[in-house]
Write an enzyme that holds these catalytic residues in place. Structure first.
Site, PDB file in Angstrom:
ATOM      1  N   GLU A 245       1.995  -8.837   2.394  1.00 38.47           N
ATOM      2  CA  GLU A 245       0.592  -8.427   2.396  1.00 38.47           C
ATOM      3  C   GLU A 245       0.057  -8.407   0.968  1.00 38.47           C
ATOM      4  O   GLU A 245       0.827  -8.382   0.002  1.00 38.47           O
ATOM      5  CB  GLU A 245       0.448  -7.046   3.022  1.00 38.47           C
ATOM      6  CG  GLU A 245       1.253  -5.972   2.320  1.00 38.47           C
ATOM      7  CD  GLU A 245       0.491  -4.680   2.166  1.00 38.47           C
ATOM      8  OE1 GLU A 245      -0.638  -4.738   1.626  1.00 38.47           O
ATOM      9  OE2 GLU A 245       1.016  -3.627   2.544  1.00 38.47           O
TER      10      GLU A 245
ATOM     11  N   LYS B 128       3.144   5.306   6.618  1.00 37.81           N
ATOM     12  CA  LYS B 128       2.600   5.965   5.434  1.00 37.81           C
ATOM     13  C   LYS B 128       2.661   7.479   5.581  1.00 37.81           C
ATOM     14  O   LYS B 128       2.379   8.027   6.656  1.00 37.81           O
ATOM     15  CB  LYS B 128       1.159   5.516   5.209  1.00 37.81           C
ATOM     16  CG  LYS B 128       1.032   4.024   4.901  1.00 37.81           C
ATOM     17  CD  LYS B 128      -0.406   3.577   4.906  1.00 37.81           C
ATOM     18  CE  LYS B 128      -0.497   2.075   4.695  1.00 37.81           C
ATOM     19  NZ  LYS B 128      -1.892   1.579   4.842  1.00 37.81           N
TER      20      LYS B 128
END
Length: 301
Positions: A23, A158
């Site tokens: 990414e 996360k």
């Protein structure tokens, strides 16, 4: 939709060499310059050392690139222009408006799958945010993981997320989460979360067999959760205290949605005296290494 390819990725496609998608939102939005550029280079080198070819994905001037040349990567890192943070829903807009931006997990999964790349390395997954009942903040990553047949290597989800709800959402979406050498979900900066995992693999060869079986079944993506390196991992209790303070500050400043993660990363670095940034860089390259090994094992058939 046609893609543009870097020279290195084009050669890999021509020779059927193993590829790993990367990414670029971590470059465009996630980390400060020059740490973001150094992280991108380190991840690429980790993939190469494992025997695979890195394929960072981004949109540049409205063109979808699979693999980025140095000039384009530096543009994303330096951030001297307006750069979009691209989830799947934003891709058409970016292409039509000839914009540039870094891809998040959802967009990278979608584009990697379309390009025939089956392994993707990132830092942490998006998911269900804390306080979801009030603001309904659910990442596009959940739907993308369920839909696109890509194996995502990460350090769990996360830390800012509601991890139990995120795991429930992944289960509901039919996305398996396998620990790599662990029975517990890592929580990005920390090696533990208190959440047990049902499935575990010890090495890339075993992981490749699972990926191959899922592809043969015609199912969607799956997640391999790799704990951050022990020497840089932060204690879970300390991280929770810092996150609570950082989220309170974000709320005070009216920061929501896509802007939360970049704010959190920056604020955490300040609160931990740079230790969270060091852990972030280390887990990114560690994930890239395992993803490279997985791509190589998958290519062996």
């Amino acid at each position: 939709m046609s893609f543009r390819y870097s020279d290195e990725v084009r050669r890999a496609l021509d020779t059927k060499a193993p590829l790993v998608a990367l990414e670029t939102s971590v470059v465009a939005q996630g980390l400060p310059y020059p740490d973001n550029l150094n992280a991108a280079r380190a991840c690429e080198e980790s993939v190469r050392r494992a025997g695979a070819v890195p394929a960072p994905i981004a949109v540049v001037d409205g063109e979808i690139w699979i693999g980025l040349e140095e000039v384009a990567m530096r543009r994303l890192a330096e951030g001297k222009e307006r750069l979009m943070k691209l989830g799947s829903r934003d891709l058409a807009v970016a292409v039509a408006m000839k914009a540039s931006g870094g891809t998040t997990v959802s967009a990278t999964c979608e584009l990697a799958a379309a390009a025939g790349i089956r392994v993707f390395a990132t830092g942490g997954l998006g998911g269900i945010h804390r306080g979801v009942s009030e603001h309904w903040d659910i990442s596009q990553d959940i739907g993308a993981l369920a839909r696109y047949p890509v194996a995502v290597v990460c350090a769990g989800a996360k830390s800012v997320l509601d991890l139990p709800k995120t795991m429930e959402a992944l289960e509901t979406a039919g996305v398996p989460v396998l620990g790599v050498g662990t029975n517990e979900l890592p929580s990005f900066y920390s090696r533990s979360s208190g959440l047990p995992l049902e499935h575990r693999v010890e090495d890339a060869a075993t992981a490749a067999r699972v990926v191959r079986a899922r592809l043969e079944l015609g199912q969607g993506g799956l997640v391999f959760a790799l704990p951050p390196p022990e020497d840089v991992a932060l204690p879970r209790g300390d991280v929770e205290l810092h996150i609570a303070s950082a989220l309170a500050e974000a709320e005070r400043q009216g920061i929501r949605g896509k802007a939360v993660t970049p704010f959190l990363l920056s604020d955490m670095a300040k609160r931990t005296g740079g230790k969270s940034l060091k852990a972030n860089l280390a887990l990114l390259t560690n994930n890239a290494r395992f993803a490279g090994e997985l791509a190589v094992a998958l290519a062996r058939g």
